[in-house]
Design an enzyme around this catalytic site. Sequence first.
Site, short mmCIF file in Angstrom:
data_model
loop_
_atom_site.label_atom_id
_atom_site.label_comp_id
_atom_site.label_asym_id
_atom_site.label_seq_id
_atom_site.Cartn_x
_atom_site.Cartn_y
_atom_site.Cartn_z
N GLY A 47 0.84 -1.19 0.00
CA GLY A 47 0.00 0.00 0.00
C GLY A 47 0.88 1.24 0.00
O GLY A 47 1.99 1.20 0.54
N GLN A 52 3.33 9.81 1.26
CA GLN A 52 4.57 9.04 1.33
C GLN A 52 5.49 9.29 0.14
O GLN A 52 6.65 8.91 0.16
CB GLN A 52 4.26 7.54 1.40
CG GLN A 52 3.53 7.13 2.67
CD GLN A 52 3.34 5.64 2.71
OE1 GLN A 52 2.35 5.13 2.19
NE2 GLN A 52 4.29 4.93 3.29
N CYS A 92 5.42 -0.06 7.53
CA CYS A 92 5.17 1.09 6.68
C CYS A 92 6.44 1.44 5.93
O CYS A 92 7.52 1.49 6.53
CB CYS A 92 4.73 2.27 7.56
SG CYS A 92 4.32 3.75 6.63
N LEU A 93 6.33 1.69 4.64
CA LEU A 93 7.51 2.04 3.85
C LEU A 93 8.19 3.31 4.38
O LEU A 93 9.39 3.48 4.22
CB LEU A 93 7.14 2.24 2.38
CG LEU A 93 6.72 0.99 1.60
CD1 LEU A 93 6.35 1.36 0.17
CD2 LEU A 93 7.82 -0.06 1.61
N HIS A 134 -4.90 1.78 7.27
CA HIS A 134 -3.53 2.29 7.41
C HIS A 134 -3.26 3.40 6.38
O HIS A 134 -2.74 4.47 6.72
CB HIS A 134 -2.56 1.11 7.23
CG HIS A 134 -1.10 1.47 7.24
ND1 HIS A 134 -0.21 0.94 8.15
CD2 HIS A 134 -0.37 2.29 6.44
CE1 HIS A 134 1.00 1.44 7.91
NE2 HIS A 134 0.94 2.25 6.88
N GLU A 135 -3.66 3.15 5.13
CA GLU A 135 -3.42 4.15 4.07
C GLU A 135 -4.30 5.37 4.28
O GLU A 135 -3.86 6.51 4.06
CB GLU A 135 -3.66 3.55 2.68
CG GLU A 135 -2.78 2.36 2.32
CD GLU A 135 -1.30 2.56 2.62
OE1 GLU A 135 -0.81 3.70 2.50
OE2 GLU A 135 -0.65 1.58 2.99
N HIS A 138 -2.77 7.73 6.64
CA HIS A 138 -1.72 8.57 6.06
C HIS A 138 -2.30 9.90 5.58
O HIS A 138 -1.65 10.94 5.67
CB HIS A 138 -1.05 7.88 4.87
CG HIS A 138 0.09 6.96 5.27
ND1 HIS A 138 1.23 7.42 5.88
CD2 HIS A 138 0.25 5.63 5.13
CE1 HIS A 138 2.05 6.40 6.10
NE2 HIS A 138 1.48 5.30 5.65
NI NI Z 1 2.29 3.37 5.75
#
Ligand code: NI
Length: 163
Positions: A47, A52, A92-93, A134-135, A138
Amino acid sequence: MELYTLNEEEQIKVLRSLSEPVENIDDQLVDYVKSMIDFMEDNNGIGLAAPQVGRNQRFFVIRMSSDQDPLYFINPEIIGTSTELSNLEEGCLSIPEMYGKVERPAVVQVQAYNLRGRPFKIEADGLLSHVIQHEYDHLQGKLFIDYLSERKQKKIFKNFKVE
Ligand code: NI
């Protein structure tokens, strides 16, 4: 495209800001959103949300495996959540190599616009429900570490320049 992480002051600011609604789903945006899928997969993510990659705009992409079609969410709204909860390990990236169990509503209902500007609704459970929430977080400037215990957060703060 550059991955924003908790290592830089300017990037933290973007990751912690409330994102703005998309006003026009034009060709430029469509190309950009599609290119996020490749970028995400190159980084082994499932995701990826716009902040991000440095844009405080309300869209994110999800693709949980290469045999699935990518999912695109533009201007998403969470329209329902279950009272039943689910606990899953998340990462998370933007917070590389950190993981933690996060408790969220087990089922989520979302309404969003697709790349053709058409509204759609989706109900998800299991991992997909976690990824969507989660996304979505963000876009609110919220990160999965916010759900972790203080002890666990301190451990993460040591590794990153987190505010
Ligand atoms: Ni994330």
